[in-house]
Scaffold this active site. Structure first.
Site, mmCIF file in Angstrom:
data_model
loop_
_atom_site.group_PDB
_atom_site.id
_atom_site.type_symbol
_atom_site.label_atom_id
_atom_site.label_comp_id
_atom_site.label_asym_id
_atom_site.label_seq_id
_atom_site.Cartn_x
_atom_site.Cartn_y
_atom_site.Cartn_z
ATOM 1 N N CYS A 218 -15.873 -32.105 -37.526
ATOM 2 C CA CYS A 218 -14.806 -32.670 -36.692
ATOM 3 C C CYS A 218 -15.359 -33.476 -35.520
ATOM 4 C CB CYS A 218 -13.868 -31.571 -36.202
ATOM 5 S SG CYS A 218 -14.697 -30.094 -35.603
ATOM 6 N N HIS B 125 -10.759 -31.953 -29.488
ATOM 7 C CA HIS B 125 -12.165 -31.973 -29.087
ATOM 8 C C HIS B 125 -12.428 -33.179 -28.187
ATOM 9 C CE1 HIS B 125 -12.796 -28.765 -31.772
ATOM 10 N NE2 HIS B 125 -13.595 -29.316 -32.659
#
Length: 346
Positions: free
Chosen positions: A134, A246
């Site tokens: 990710c 994130h």
């Protein structure tokens, strides 16, 4: 005729997001099948305005299925991906297991979608395509237009990764610890090695012999494989008490001159990127604003005067979307756009 799509690990965080995005993007599927482990058989999962019941992966026949999107962990992918691929089904895998195999393409469509042309043309292809970590996915989307313009020499990235990257257990642990602290309960670590509520932990995945963690190594190895093997990359991965999204502080050194204004213009024109960069309070993206969004957001673009040709920027994305579920679906869409046809179900 539309495609038949199986979602393996459909009851997990990423699997549910895959189903959401398939419906949102109106993916040309005649049938979507939710697959899970035996303990989740019959569990109901939303797919657009439909409710799917999870079927057992162990006894499912993949014959006639076009795509299997796998989000069930490395061990499941290791054991099942070759079996599924041998049935003629294309496996798009979210785990880390296949990413570093030389014969398996590791793809972020905005960055290296062209590798799928060669893969499609290869009669000996293994029918497995890997989705990156990710953190890597959002990083390379932001690096690609800058690399094309000025050639990147070195990248230093610090990641600030949400607990959803550790699955449902990670989300539950942050939620329970946060509630508990307000009533004076002890915040006992479980999924994470230390308290995550109101804390940051500079440790994701296992430690390696050189002192880096496996998560940090993934960013290094995957950036090189996807973007350019000549780029030097170093990373520090940090878990933060954020549920979804994130963030990354990225320092880049280039071979050729590039200004912050030039970089900002390039990023505004690049696919999959939204630039939010006002030099004022609140003029930047944070994880909260990216939840549910497709794009990777870039902010705080500025020149680094400690090197000859340097930039610094802040990169944020919904890790369950671009970092996982969305990218897998974009890979399938890219294959279709490049000529892959649905097979007739047997």
């Amino acid at each position: 005729m539309g495609y038949r799509v199986a979602v393996v690990g459909a009851t997990g965080n990423v699997g549910r997001e895959v189903l959401n995005i398939l419906a949102e993007r109106k993916f040309p599927a005649d049938e979507v099948i939710a697959l899970a482990s035996s303990k989740s058989i019959g569990r109901e999962i939303s797919y657009g305005d439909k409710i799917l019941k999870a079927k057992n992966l162990d006894d499912f026949d993949f014959k006639g299925v076009d795509f299997a999107i796998m989000s069930a962990g490395g061990a499941i992918s290791r054991d099942w991906a070759p079996k599924i691929a041998n049935s003629g089904c294309i496996v798009i895998d979210n785990s880390s297991y296949w990413r570093y195999h030389s014969d398996v393409p590791l793809v972020v469509p905005e960055v290296n979608g062209h590798v799928l042309d060669r893969w499609l043309a290869d009669p000996k292809r293994g029918n497995i395509i890997a989705n990156p970590n990710c953190s890597t996915a959002q990083l390379v989307v932001a690096l690609k237009p800058l690399h094309d313009a000025a050639r990147i020499k070195r990248v230093v990235v610090s990641t600030y990764q949400s607990v959803s990257g550790a699955g449902k257990e990670g989300v539950d642990e942050l939620w329970n610890q946060t509630k508990g602290i307000f009533v004076n309960d002890t915040a006992t670590p479980g999924k994470f090695p230390k308290q995550i509520a109101f804390n940051v932990i500079p440790h994701i995945d296992v430690f390696m012999e050189d002192g880096y963690t496996k998560e940090e190594w993934k960013v290094l190895a995957e950036t090189k494989k996807i973007l350019d093997p000549k780029i030097k990359v170093t990373c520090t991965a940090v878990r933060v008490p954020v549920f979804v999204g994130h963030s990354e502080a990225v320092n880049i050194e280039f071979e050729n001159p590039i200004s912050a204004d030039e970089a900002r213009d390039l990023l505004r024109d690049a696919p999959g990127i939204s630039v939010l960069d006002k030099r004022e309070p609140g003029g930047y993206a944070t994880p909260v604003e990216t939840v549910g969004e497709y794009d990777t957001f870039v902010s705080r673009i500025r020149e680094d005067n400690t090197v000859e040709n340097g930039l610094v920027m802040w990169v944020v994305s919904d890790n369950l979307r671009k970092g996982a579920a969305l990218n897998t679906i974009q890979i399938a869409e890219e294959l279709i756009a490049r000529g892959l046809k649905a097979r007739l179900a047997a």
